[in-house]
Design an enzyme around this catalytic site. Sequence first.
Site, PDB file in Angstrom:
ATOM      1  N   ASP A 102      36.632-110.484 -20.258  1.00 33.57           N
ATOM      2  CA  ASP A 102      36.283-111.899 -20.322  1.00 33.57           C
ATOM      3  C   ASP A 102      36.355-112.317 -21.787  1.00 33.57           C
ATOM      4  O   ASP A 102      35.446-112.047 -22.577  1.00 33.57           O
ATOM      5  CB  ASP A 102      34.875-112.098 -19.740  1.00 33.57           C
ATOM      6  CG  ASP A 102      34.414-113.549 -19.818  1.00 33.57           C
ATOM      7  OD1 ASP A 102      35.100-114.355 -20.471  1.00 33.57           O
ATOM      8  OD2 ASP A 102      33.370-113.861 -19.221  1.00 33.57           O
TER       9      ASP A 102
ATOM     10  N   TYR B 287      20.844-126.590 -19.511  1.00 34.74           N
ATOM     11  CA  TYR B 287      19.911-125.569 -20.011  1.00 34.74           C
ATOM     12  C   TYR B 287      18.635-126.187 -20.584  1.00 34.74           C
ATOM     13  O   TYR B 287      18.198-125.804 -21.663  1.00 34.74           O
ATOM     14  CB  TYR B 287      20.583-124.716 -21.103  1.00 34.74           C
ATOM     15  CG  TYR B 287      21.886-124.080 -20.676  1.00 34.74           C
ATOM     16  CD1 TYR B 287      21.920-123.178 -19.621  1.00 34.74           C
ATOM     17  CD2 TYR B 287      23.079-124.374 -21.331  1.00 34.74           C
ATOM     18  CE1 TYR B 287      23.111-122.585 -19.225  1.00 34.74           C
ATOM     19  CE2 TYR B 287      24.269-123.791 -20.939  1.00 34.74           C
ATOM     20  CZ  TYR B 287      24.276-122.903 -19.890  1.00 34.74           C
ATOM     21  OH  TYR B 287      25.451-122.314 -19.497  1.00 34.74           O
TER      22      TYR B 287
ATOM     23  N   LYS C 229      37.479-122.061 -23.306  1.00 37.78           N
ATOM     24  CA  LYS C 229      36.880-122.522 -24.560  1.00 37.78           C
ATOM     25  C   LYS C 229      37.929-123.003 -25.578  1.00 37.78           C
ATOM     26  O   LYS C 229      38.377-124.122 -25.493  1.00 37.78           O
ATOM     27  CB  LYS C 229      35.977-121.436 -25.147  1.00 37.78           C
ATOM     28  CG  LYS C 229      34.763-121.161 -24.238  1.00 37.78           C
ATOM     29  CD  LYS C 229      33.535-120.957 -25.019  1.00 37.78           C
ATOM     30  CE  LYS C 229      32.339-120.642 -24.133  1.00 37.78           C
ATOM     31  NZ  LYS C 229      31.463-121.769 -23.909  1.00 37.78           N
TER      32      LYS C 229
HETATM   33  C1  LIG Z   1      32.162-114.982 -22.134  1.00 33.94           C
HETATM   34  C2  LIG Z   1      31.954-116.211 -21.312  1.00 33.94           C
HETATM   35  N1  LIG Z   1      32.381-116.226 -20.043  1.00 33.94           N
HETATM   36  C3  LIG Z   1      32.256-117.309 -19.256  1.00 33.94           C
HETATM   37  C4  LIG Z   1      31.641-118.460 -19.726  1.00 33.94           C
HETATM   38  C5  LIG Z   1      31.503-119.661 -18.843  1.00 33.94           C
HETATM   39  O1  LIG Z   1      32.338-120.672 -19.278  1.00 33.94           O
HETATM   40  P1  LIG Z   1      32.107-122.193 -18.797  1.00 33.94           P
HETATM   41  O2  LIG Z   1      30.850-122.637 -19.479  1.00 33.94           O
HETATM   42  O3  LIG Z   1      33.325-122.905 -19.268  1.00 33.94           O
HETATM   43  O4  LIG Z   1      31.979-122.177 -17.323  1.00 33.94           O
HETATM   44  C6  LIG Z   1      31.171-118.477 -21.048  1.00 33.94           C
HETATM   45  C7  LIG Z   1      30.497-119.662 -21.572  1.00 33.94           C
HETATM   46  O5  LIG Z   1      29.781-119.616 -22.535  1.00 33.94           O
HETATM   47  C8  LIG Z   1      31.331-117.329 -21.852  1.00 33.94           C
HETATM   48  O6  LIG Z   1      30.906-117.293 -23.121  1.00 33.94           O
END
Ligand SMILES: Cc1ncc(COP(=O)(O)O)c(C=O)c1O
Length: 431
Positions: free
Chosen positions: A251, A29, A280
């Site tokens: 999610d 980023y 996470k």
């Molecule tokens: C709600 C949500 N979904 C998906 C992701 C993507 O996860 P990753 O960075 O492990 O690919 C994130 C990452 O911040 C997230 O906060």
Amino acid sequence: MSTSAVEWKQGAGAPEWYTAGLPHIWLPYAQMATARPPLPVVRTDGCRIVLADGRELIDGIASWWTACHGYNHSHIRAAVERQLVRLPHVMFGGLAHEGALTLARRLAALLPGDLERVFFSESGSVAVEIAMKMAVQFWLNRGIHGRTKFVAFKGGYHGDTTGAMAVCDPDSGMHALFGGLLPQHFIADLPRDAQSTAALTALLDRRAGEIAGILVEPLVQGAGGMLFHEAAVLHTLRDATNRHNLLLIFDEIFTGFGRTGSLFACMAAGVVPDIITLSKALTGGTLPLAATVASTKVFDAFWSDDPQRALMHGPTYMANALACAAANASLDLFEVEPRLRQVAAIATALEQGLAPCRRMRGVKDVRVMGAVGVIELDRIDDIESLRARFVAEGVFIRPFGTTVYLTPAFTISADELAMLMSTVVKVMGER
Ligand SMILES: Cc1ncc(COP(=O)(O)O)c(C=O)c1O
């Protein structure tokens, strides 16, 4: 040589590995030409990040919300060390190992309803891709064609891979450039009031035959701006999916494992989705691991003697044994240490500690849910300078967009949390 490479080379007192390696790294980023060089870290401990020059920073965001027990927790470390000696990794095709099966069983027991079948992967974005693939194939396997689109929401963020990018908010989701290349889904307003609920209903009435499911981050939209919504929104979505016979996907990659105050946000809301994604904090911030957990209804649509109905997915490192050992140890800690009480205490402290910001010029909102404290500003003119200002004060906080936020480890001490909050108040007061 780019400006940033020159700056890195000039990094006074930086270790050799840093100056030699940085010109070969592409940062996340970041506009590489203008991004400030990253801070060289040599050690982590609890809620502290130790830099190469000896400075210690109090971590306000727990490494993108992963390190919920703080860094280097001895219980997780011991579990990973034991696993490393015995079985670091085996492929998951045709082979199984205790860590993965135990973790799957434990996750199924912790999750509400009949979210019973766990498909492992190694990142949040991939877990979302798998959830979307499951949902589309769920309909195909039932002989229903044409349901290939999703409803997702403004302010949402679901990852950086192609499928996940396509369900992010096209503006705040960071992927606006790719708009024309991505599959087109329906990005709606969350149904918070009569008008937005009517708009969603109208969309579903017209287009349900094209839609596989509705995808949402429950209670908190994280990377899209730390935006909160009421549990009622999730009930509206569950009712809508039931009415139109669609799948509901939560999610919980950000919200899962205690962040919003209950173990999973869906539990606080009292809504059971058909598919849930986790990552996470799953391993307590130690190793990469993700899970897409399907309900019995979803899994049953794949159960057949027809090989065409199988879920054709299998990341090389899925269910990595070291990561599963870390995740099992992390779940132990949720069982034996008072994590949710700690989150409640953090929420109370954040409410009080960030309150002075409410009266400050340029502050639009101050909000807290669980161990998430957010200050939303009218604008942030120079985000890199603001980040550097926090570091100069001895804390690691990474504002984005118009948001300054704290998502500390649940194990943070009262003094460390007070230091984080007083620094935020001080730096915000300087604006
Ligand atoms: C709600 C949500 N979904 C998906 C992701 C993507 O996860 P990753 O960075 O492990 O690919 C994130 C990452 O911040 C997230 O906060």
